[in-house]
Design a protein around this motif. Structure first.
Motif, PDB file in Angstrom:
ATOM      1  N   THR A   1      -2.496  -2.195 -12.840  1.00  0.00           N
ATOM      2  CA  THR A   1      -2.665  -2.183 -14.291  1.00  0.00           C
ATOM      3  C   THR A   1      -2.753  -0.754 -14.807  1.00  0.00           C
ATOM      4  OG1 THR A   1      -3.788  -4.321 -14.170  1.00  0.00           O
ATOM      5  CG2 THR A   1      -4.077  -3.055 -16.187  1.00  0.00           C
ATOM      6  N   ALA A   2      -3.534   0.069 -14.130  1.00  0.00           N
ATOM      7  CA  ALA A   2      -3.670   1.470 -14.543  1.00  0.00           C
ATOM      8  C   ALA A   2      -2.351   2.224 -14.371  1.00  0.00           C
ATOM      9  CB  ALA A   2      -4.775   2.147 -13.748  1.00  0.00           C
ATOM     10  N   MET A   3      -1.630   1.961 -13.283  1.00  0.00           N
ATOM     11  CA  MET A   3      -0.351   2.634 -13.054  1.00  0.00           C
ATOM     12  C   MET A   3       0.650   2.300 -14.149  1.00  0.00           C
ATOM     13  SD  MET A   3       0.169   2.290  -8.943  1.00  0.00           S
ATOM     14  CE  MET A   3       1.838   2.950  -8.986  1.00  0.00           C
ATOM     15  N   ALA A   4       0.562   1.086 -14.670  1.00  0.00           N
ATOM     16  CA  ALA A   4       1.481   0.650 -15.721  1.00  0.00           C
ATOM     17  C   ALA A   4       1.087   1.215 -17.084  1.00  0.00           C
ATOM     18  CB  ALA A   4       1.524  -0.874 -15.775  1.00  0.00           C
ATOM     19  N   GLY A   5      -0.037   1.938 -17.128  1.00  0.00           N
ATOM     20  CA  GLY A   5      -0.471   2.539 -18.385  1.00  0.00           C
ATOM     21  C   GLY A   5      -1.192   1.569 -19.288  1.00  0.00           C
ATOM     22  N   LYS A   6      -1.657   0.474 -18.733  1.00  0.00           N
ATOM     23  CA  LYS A   6      -2.379  -0.526 -19.523  1.00  0.00           C
ATOM     24  C   LYS A   6      -3.877  -0.287 -19.368  1.00  0.00           C
ATOM     25  CE  LYS A   6       1.684  -2.359 -19.999  1.00  0.00           C
ATOM     26  NZ  LYS A   6       2.572  -1.701 -20.895  1.00  0.00           N
TER      27      LYS A   6
ATOM     28  N   PRO B   1       2.187  -8.280 -12.222  1.00  0.00           N
ATOM     29  CA  PRO B   1       2.074  -8.987 -10.939  1.00  0.00           C
ATOM     30  C   PRO B   1       3.061  -8.476  -9.878  1.00  0.00           C
ATOM     31  CG  PRO B   1       1.898 -10.554 -12.732  1.00  0.00           C
ATOM     32  CD  PRO B   1       2.300  -9.228 -13.339  1.00  0.00           C
ATOM     33  N   ALA B   2       4.285  -8.156 -10.283  1.00  0.00           N
ATOM     34  CA  ALA B   2       5.249  -7.619  -9.324  1.00  0.00           C
ATOM     35  C   ALA B   2       4.819  -6.239  -8.846  1.00  0.00           C
ATOM     36  CB  ALA B   2       6.642  -7.548  -9.947  1.00  0.00           C
ATOM     37  N   LEU B   3       4.272  -5.439  -9.741  1.00  0.00           N
ATOM     38  CA  LEU B   3       3.776  -4.117  -9.361  1.00  0.00           C
ATOM     39  C   LEU B   3       2.592  -4.249  -8.420  1.00  0.00           C
ATOM     40  CD1 LEU B   3       3.810  -1.062  -9.549  1.00  0.00           C
ATOM     41  CD2 LEU B   3       2.479  -1.248 -11.679  1.00  0.00           C
ATOM     42  N   GLU B   4       1.710  -5.196  -8.697  1.00  0.00           N
ATOM     43  CA  GLU B   4       0.583  -5.414  -7.786  1.00  0.00           C
ATOM     44  C   GLU B   4       1.090  -5.817  -6.397  1.00  0.00           C
ATOM     45  OE1 GLU B   4      -3.116  -7.995  -6.427  1.00  0.00           O
ATOM     46  OE2 GLU B   4      -1.719  -8.869  -7.863  1.00  0.00           O
ATOM     47  N   GLY B   5       2.133  -6.627  -6.353  1.00  0.00           N
ATOM     48  CA  GLY B   5       2.727  -7.000  -5.071  1.00  0.00           C
ATOM     49  C   GLY B   5       3.265  -5.781  -4.331  1.00  0.00           C
ATOM     50  N   ALA B   6       3.870  -4.854  -5.063  1.00  0.00           N
ATOM     51  CA  ALA B   6       4.370  -3.624  -4.443  1.00  0.00           C
ATOM     52  C   ALA B   6       3.216  -2.790  -3.897  1.00  0.00           C
ATOM     53  CB  ALA B   6       5.189  -2.823  -5.458  1.00  0.00           C
ATOM     54  N   VAL B   7       2.114  -2.735  -4.642  1.00  0.00           N
ATOM     55  CA  VAL B   7       0.928  -1.999  -4.169  1.00  0.00           C
ATOM     56  C   VAL B   7       0.397  -2.656  -2.897  1.00  0.00           C
ATOM     57  CG1 VAL B   7      -1.464  -1.352  -4.705  1.00  0.00           C
ATOM     58  CG2 VAL B   7       0.316  -1.136  -6.467  1.00  0.00           C
TER      59      VAL B   7
END
Length: 119
Positions: A7-12, A57-63
């Motif tokens: 979430t933080a990486m996405a700038g949210k 959610p896709a970004l969290e999966g990548a993390v």
């Protein structure tokens, strides 16, 4: 932890308790972002999540995949996360409950007036 990082990486906005945890999330995000460089699929997931919160959610999966691939990085990030959580403070009438680990059920309470039955 991975949701907060993504979430933080996405700038949210990330809802966390206290400055130590906010600073830790920023540091974790910086470290994961650095590791994403040169990984096209991960960079793409980051770009999509930055454009639309539906991509988080896709970004969290990548993390998660990155941390699964690199147990040393996972341990490093978990140490930062856990240390920050133990320093979390509530202000005004706030409450900070910290739970780490796995459990079937976790109950965290603050003010209980009257009877309490947990079955």
């Amino acid at each position: 932890m991975t949701v907060a990082i993504a979430t933080a990486m996405a700038g949210k906005a990330v809802e966390v308790a206290g400055e130590p945890v906010r600073a830790a999330v920023a540091e974790l995000s910086r470290r994961v972002r650095a590791r994403f460089r040169g990984r096209a699929a991960d960079e793409d997931a980051l770009a999509r999540a930055a454009e639309d919160a539906g991509g988080i959610p896709a970004l969290e999966g990548a993390v998660r995949r990155l941390l699964d691939e690199d147990p040393a990085l996972r341990a490093e990030l978990e140490a930062i996360w856990n240390q920050a959580q133990t320093r979390a403070e509530a202000s005004d009438d706030g409450v900070v409950n910290v739970f780490n680990g796995r459990a079937e059920k976790v109950v965290q309470l603050r003010d209980v007036n009257g009877d309490l039955n947990i079955n």
